[in-house]
Motif scaffolding. Structure first.
Motif, PDB file in Angstrom:
ATOM      1  N   MET A 103      53.651  19.059  37.837  1.00 34.93           N
ATOM      2  CA  MET A 103      53.631  17.608  37.536  1.00 34.93           C
ATOM      3  C   MET A 103      52.422  17.036  38.070  1.00 34.93           C
ATOM      4  SD  MET A 103      57.526  15.942  38.466  1.00 34.93           S
ATOM      5  CE  MET A 103      57.455  16.872  40.193  1.00 34.93           C
ATOM      6  N   LEU A 104      51.159  17.601  37.613  1.00 34.51           N
ATOM      7  CA  LEU A 104      49.810  17.393  37.928  1.00 34.51           C
ATOM      8  C   LEU A 104      48.960  17.022  36.522  1.00 34.51           C
ATOM      9  CD1 LEU A 104      48.734  19.818  40.552  1.00 34.51           C
ATOM     10  CD2 LEU A 104      49.380  17.525  41.155  1.00 34.51           C
ATOM     11  N   SER A 105      47.849  16.289  36.484  1.00 34.40           N
ATOM     12  CA  SER A 105      47.094  16.191  35.389  1.00 34.40           C
ATOM     13  C   SER A 105      46.400  17.372  35.229  1.00 34.40           C
ATOM     14  CB  SER A 105      46.256  15.033  35.353  1.00 34.40           C
ATOM     15  OG  SER A 105      45.091  15.143  36.407  1.00 34.40           O
ATOM     16  N   HIS A 106      46.071  17.741  33.861  1.00 38.34           N
ATOM     17  CA  HIS A 106      45.169  18.903  33.620  1.00 38.34           C
ATOM     18  C   HIS A 106      43.748  18.790  34.254  1.00 38.34           C
ATOM     19  CE1 HIS A 106      43.693  16.527  30.412  1.00 38.34           C
ATOM     20  NE2 HIS A 106      42.597  17.429  30.524  1.00 38.34           N
ATOM     21  N   LYS A 107      43.360  17.614  34.564  1.00 36.90           N
ATOM     22  CA  LYS A 107      42.197  17.509  35.176  1.00 36.90           C
ATOM     23  C   LYS A 107      42.375  17.689  36.674  1.00 36.90           C
ATOM     24  CE  LYS A 107      40.267  13.916  31.984  1.00 36.90           C
ATOM     25  NZ  LYS A 107      39.933  12.600  31.893  1.00 36.90           N
ATOM     26  N   THR A 108      43.180  17.479  37.076  1.00 35.36           N
ATOM     27  CA  THR A 108      43.398  17.928  38.831  1.00 35.36           C
ATOM     28  C   THR A 108      43.594  18.937  38.895  1.00 35.36           C
ATOM     29  OG1 THR A 108      44.723  15.710  39.131  1.00 35.36           O
ATOM     30  CG2 THR A 108      45.088  17.501  40.682  1.00 35.36           C
ATOM     31  N   VAL A 109      44.478  19.778  37.941  1.00 38.22           N
ATOM     32  CA  VAL A 109      44.353  21.379  37.938  1.00 38.22           C
ATOM     33  C   VAL A 109      42.972  21.993  37.859  1.00 38.22           C
ATOM     34  CG1 VAL A 109      45.153  23.626  36.902  1.00 38.22           C
ATOM     35  CG2 VAL A 109      46.686  21.572  37.095  1.00 38.22           C
ATOM     36  N   SER A 110      42.341  21.384  36.901  1.00 36.65           N
ATOM     37  CA  SER A 110      40.801  22.043  36.817  1.00 36.65           C
ATOM     38  C   SER A 110      39.914  21.837  38.036  1.00 36.65           C
ATOM     39  CB  SER A 110      40.098  21.161  35.644  1.00 36.65           C
ATOM     40  OG  SER A 110      38.808  21.816  35.374  1.00 36.65           O
TER      41      SER A 110
END
Length: 216
Positions: free
Chosen positions: A179-186
Protein backbone atom coordinates in the motif's frame (compact mmCIF):
# COMPACT_ATOMS: atom_id res chain seq x y z
CA UNK A 1 -10.41 -22.93 28.12
CA UNK A 2 -9.73 -23.73 24.46
CA UNK A 3 -7.04 -21.44 22.99
CA UNK A 4 -8.40 -19.25 20.19
CA UNK A 5 -6.14 -18.59 17.18
CA UNK A 6 -6.08 -16.33 14.12
CA UNK A 7 -3.96 -17.47 11.14
CA UNK A 8 -2.55 -14.79 8.81
CA UNK A 9 -0.93 -16.25 5.68
CA UNK A 10 -1.58 -15.63 1.99
CA UNK A 11 -1.12 -19.29 0.99
CA UNK A 12 -4.37 -21.30 1.36
CA UNK A 13 -2.58 -24.65 1.57
CA UNK A 14 -0.33 -23.38 4.35
CA UNK A 15 -3.32 -22.04 6.27
CA UNK A 16 -4.99 -25.43 5.93
CA UNK A 17 -1.88 -27.26 7.14
CA UNK A 18 -1.53 -24.92 10.12
CA UNK A 19 -5.20 -25.36 10.98
CA UNK A 20 -4.78 -29.15 11.01
CA UNK A 21 -1.89 -28.89 13.47
CA UNK A 22 -3.72 -26.41 15.70
CA UNK A 23 -6.99 -28.33 15.82
CA UNK A 24 -5.14 -31.58 16.48
CA UNK A 25 -3.60 -29.88 19.51
CA UNK A 26 -6.95 -28.67 20.82
CA UNK A 27 -6.95 -25.08 19.55
CA UNK A 28 -9.86 -23.29 17.89
CA UNK A 29 -9.11 -21.34 14.70
CA UNK A 30 -11.47 -18.37 14.82
CA UNK A 31 -10.28 -16.68 11.60
CA UNK A 32 -8.03 -17.22 8.58
CA UNK A 33 -6.74 -14.16 6.73
CA UNK A 34 -4.70 -13.77 3.55
CA UNK A 35 -3.56 -10.16 4.09
CA UNK A 36 -2.05 -8.10 6.87
CA UNK A 37 -4.86 -5.55 6.90
CA UNK A 38 -7.53 -8.27 7.17
CA UNK A 39 -5.48 -10.00 9.86
CA UNK A 40 -5.25 -6.90 12.04
CA UNK A 41 -9.01 -6.40 11.74
CA UNK A 42 -9.68 -10.06 12.58
CA UNK A 43 -7.52 -9.87 15.71
CA UNK A 44 -9.31 -6.72 16.84
CA UNK A 45 -12.68 -8.39 16.24
CA UNK A 46 -12.04 -11.85 17.70
CA UNK A 47 -9.42 -11.01 20.36
CA UNK A 48 -7.66 -14.40 20.09
CA UNK A 49 -5.08 -15.84 22.44
CA UNK A 50 -2.57 -16.42 19.62
CA UNK A 51 -1.79 -15.13 16.14
CA UNK A 52 0.10 -17.31 13.65
CA UNK A 53 1.68 -14.81 11.26
CA UNK A 54 3.62 -15.02 8.00
CA UNK A 55 5.88 -12.10 7.11
CA UNK A 56 5.36 -12.06 3.33
CA UNK A 57 1.70 -11.07 3.19
CA UNK A 58 -0.03 -8.43 1.05
CA UNK A 59 -1.50 -5.05 2.06
CA UNK A 60 0.47 -4.86 5.30
CA UNK A 61 3.70 -6.82 5.79
CA UNK A 62 4.17 -9.07 8.80
CA UNK A 63 6.55 -6.78 10.69
CA UNK A 64 4.05 -3.94 10.35
CA UNK A 65 1.28 -6.24 11.57
CA UNK A 66 3.28 -7.02 14.70
CA UNK A 67 3.63 -3.31 15.35
CA UNK A 68 -0.12 -2.74 14.92
CA UNK A 69 -0.96 -5.59 17.30
CA UNK A 70 1.35 -4.43 20.10
CA UNK A 71 -1.56 -2.72 21.84
CA UNK A 72 -2.50 -3.03 25.54
CA UNK A 73 -6.09 -3.81 24.54
CA UNK A 74 -4.96 -6.81 22.44
CA UNK A 75 -3.53 -9.59 24.57
CA UNK A 76 -2.76 -12.02 21.74
CA UNK A 77 0.69 -13.54 21.56
CA UNK A 78 2.27 -13.56 18.10
CA UNK A 79 4.07 -16.58 16.65
CA UNK A 80 5.79 -15.86 13.32
CA UNK A 81 5.72 -18.81 10.91
CA UNK A 82 7.61 -17.88 7.78
CA UNK A 83 10.07 -18.87 5.07
CA UNK A 84 12.13 -15.76 5.88
CA UNK A 85 15.73 -16.41 6.88
CA UNK A 86 16.01 -16.54 10.69
CA UNK A 87 19.41 -14.80 10.73
CA UNK A 88 17.91 -11.63 9.32
CA UNK A 89 14.34 -11.63 10.57
CA UNK A 90 14.05 -13.48 13.90
CA UNK A 91 15.70 -10.75 15.98
CA UNK A 92 13.65 -8.07 14.22
CA UNK A 93 10.46 -9.98 15.06
CA UNK A 94 11.51 -10.29 18.69
CA UNK A 95 12.30 -6.59 18.90
CA UNK A 96 8.96 -5.76 17.27
CA UNK A 97 7.10 -7.73 19.95
CA UNK A 98 6.59 -11.26 18.65
CA UNK A 99 6.65 -14.14 21.14
CA UNK A 100 8.11 -16.73 18.78
CA UNK A 101 9.63 -17.42 15.37
CA UNK A 102 9.48 -20.68 13.41
CA UNK A 103 10.79 -21.31 9.90
CA UNK A 104 8.41 -23.13 7.57
CA UNK A 105 9.23 -26.60 6.39
CA UNK A 106 7.23 -29.25 4.59
CA UNK A 107 6.17 -31.04 7.77
CA UNK A 108 5.76 -28.10 10.17
CA UNK A 109 7.67 -30.17 12.72
CA UNK A 110 8.29 -27.30 15.12
CA UNK A 111 4.91 -25.63 15.03
CA UNK A 112 3.14 -27.74 17.64
CA UNK A 113 5.86 -27.29 20.27
CA UNK A 114 6.20 -23.60 19.50
CA UNK A 115 2.46 -23.03 19.90
CA UNK A 116 2.40 -24.82 23.25
CA UNK A 117 5.40 -22.85 24.50
CA UNK A 118 4.01 -19.47 23.48
CA UNK A 119 0.54 -20.22 24.88
CA UNK A 120 2.21 -21.19 28.17
CA UNK A 121 3.85 -17.77 28.32
CA UNK A 122 7.32 -18.66 27.04
CA UNK A 123 9.29 -17.25 24.12
CA UNK A 124 10.25 -19.53 21.25
CA UNK A 125 13.07 -18.33 18.98
CA UNK A 126 15.88 -19.93 16.95
CA UNK A 127 19.17 -20.53 18.70
CA UNK A 128 20.83 -17.72 16.74
CA UNK A 129 18.62 -15.28 18.67
CA UNK A 130 19.00 -16.87 22.09
CA UNK A 131 22.77 -16.95 21.59
CA UNK A 132 22.72 -13.22 20.95
CA UNK A 133 21.07 -12.63 24.31
CA UNK A 134 23.29 -15.10 26.11
CA UNK A 135 26.45 -13.50 24.77
CA UNK A 136 25.12 -9.97 25.03
CA UNK A 137 25.93 -9.16 21.41
CA UNK A 138 23.90 -8.21 18.35
CA UNK A 139 26.25 -9.59 15.73
CA UNK A 140 27.41 -13.18 15.56
CA UNK A 141 28.84 -13.26 12.05
CA UNK A 142 32.22 -11.91 10.84
CA UNK A 143 32.36 -8.25 9.87
CA UNK A 144 32.83 -8.54 6.12
CA UNK A 145 30.94 -7.69 2.97
CA UNK A 146 27.95 -9.93 2.32
CA UNK A 147 27.36 -11.12 5.90
CA UNK A 148 24.22 -10.62 7.92
CA UNK A 149 25.82 -7.72 9.80
CA UNK A 150 25.78 -5.72 6.56
CA UNK A 151 21.97 -5.69 6.77
CA UNK A 152 21.77 -4.53 10.38
CA UNK A 153 21.48 -0.89 9.29
CA UNK A 154 18.32 -1.54 7.27
CA UNK A 155 14.92 -0.64 8.65
CA UNK A 156 12.14 -3.24 8.83
CA UNK A 157 10.45 -1.69 5.80
CA UNK A 158 13.71 -1.73 3.83
CA UNK A 159 14.20 -5.40 4.69
CA UNK A 160 10.68 -6.17 3.50
CA UNK A 161 11.15 -4.33 0.21
CA UNK A 162 14.53 -5.99 -0.32
CA UNK A 163 12.91 -9.41 0.04
CA UNK A 164 10.15 -8.51 -2.43
CA UNK A 165 12.69 -7.21 -4.94
CA UNK A 166 14.57 -10.50 -4.71
CA UNK A 167 11.30 -12.32 -5.45
CA UNK A 168 11.23 -10.44 -8.77
CA UNK A 169 8.44 -7.98 -7.98
CA UNK A 170 8.55 -4.59 -9.71
CA UNK A 171 7.86 -1.21 -8.09
CA UNK A 172 4.15 -1.24 -8.93
CA UNK A 173 3.66 -4.78 -7.56
CA UNK A 174 5.51 -3.94 -4.35
CA UNK A 175 3.51 -0.75 -4.01
CA UNK A 176 0.21 -2.66 -4.31
CA UNK A 177 1.40 -5.27 -1.80
CA UNK A 178 2.54 -2.74 0.82
CA UNK A 179 0.00 0.00 0.00
CA UNK A 180 2.72 2.42 -1.10
CA UNK A 181 3.07 4.53 -4.24
CA UNK A 182 5.48 3.20 -6.85
CA UNK A 183 7.48 6.42 -6.41
CA UNK A 184 7.91 5.67 -2.70
CA UNK A 185 9.06 2.14 -3.54
CA UNK A 186 11.54 3.59 -6.01
CA UNK A 187 12.91 5.84 -3.28
CA UNK A 188 13.36 2.83 -0.99
CA UNK A 189 15.13 0.92 -3.76
CA UNK A 190 17.58 3.77 -4.34
CA UNK A 191 18.19 3.99 -0.59
CA UNK A 192 18.87 0.24 -0.43
CA UNK A 193 21.36 0.47 -3.26
CA UNK A 194 23.19 3.23 -1.43
CA UNK A 195 23.21 1.52 1.96
CA UNK A 196 24.38 -1.81 0.54
CA UNK A 197 26.86 -0.29 -1.93
CA UNK A 198 25.02 -1.96 -4.81
CA UNK A 199 24.97 0.30 -7.87
CA UNK A 200 22.66 -1.95 -9.92
CA UNK A 201 19.71 -4.26 -9.27
CA UNK A 202 21.93 -7.23 -10.09
CA UNK A 203 24.39 -6.13 -7.39
CA UNK A 204 21.56 -5.55 -4.92
CA UNK A 205 20.14 -9.03 -5.48
CA UNK A 206 23.59 -10.58 -5.12
CA UNK A 207 24.08 -8.87 -1.74
CA UNK A 208 20.64 -10.05 -0.62
CA UNK A 209 21.18 -13.64 -1.72
CA UNK A 210 24.60 -13.80 -0.02
CA UNK A 211 22.80 -12.85 3.17
CA UNK A 212 20.19 -15.59 2.77
CA UNK A 213 17.42 -13.26 1.55
CA UNK A 214 16.15 -15.55 -1.20
CA UNK A 215 12.46 -15.19 -0.45
CA UNK A 216 10.25 -13.87 2.33
Amino acid sequence: MVPRVVIIDDHPLMRMAVRVVLERDGCEVVAECHSGADGVQAVRTHKPDLVILDLAIPNLDGLSVIGRLRNPTLAASILVLTASDSRNYAMRCLQAGASGFVCKDDRLDELSGAVKAVLAGYSYFPRVVTDMFRDGVQELLPQKEGTASELDGLTDREMTILGLLVKGMNNHEIGRTLMLSHKTVSTYKIRLMGKLNAPTMVDLIKVAERNGIETI
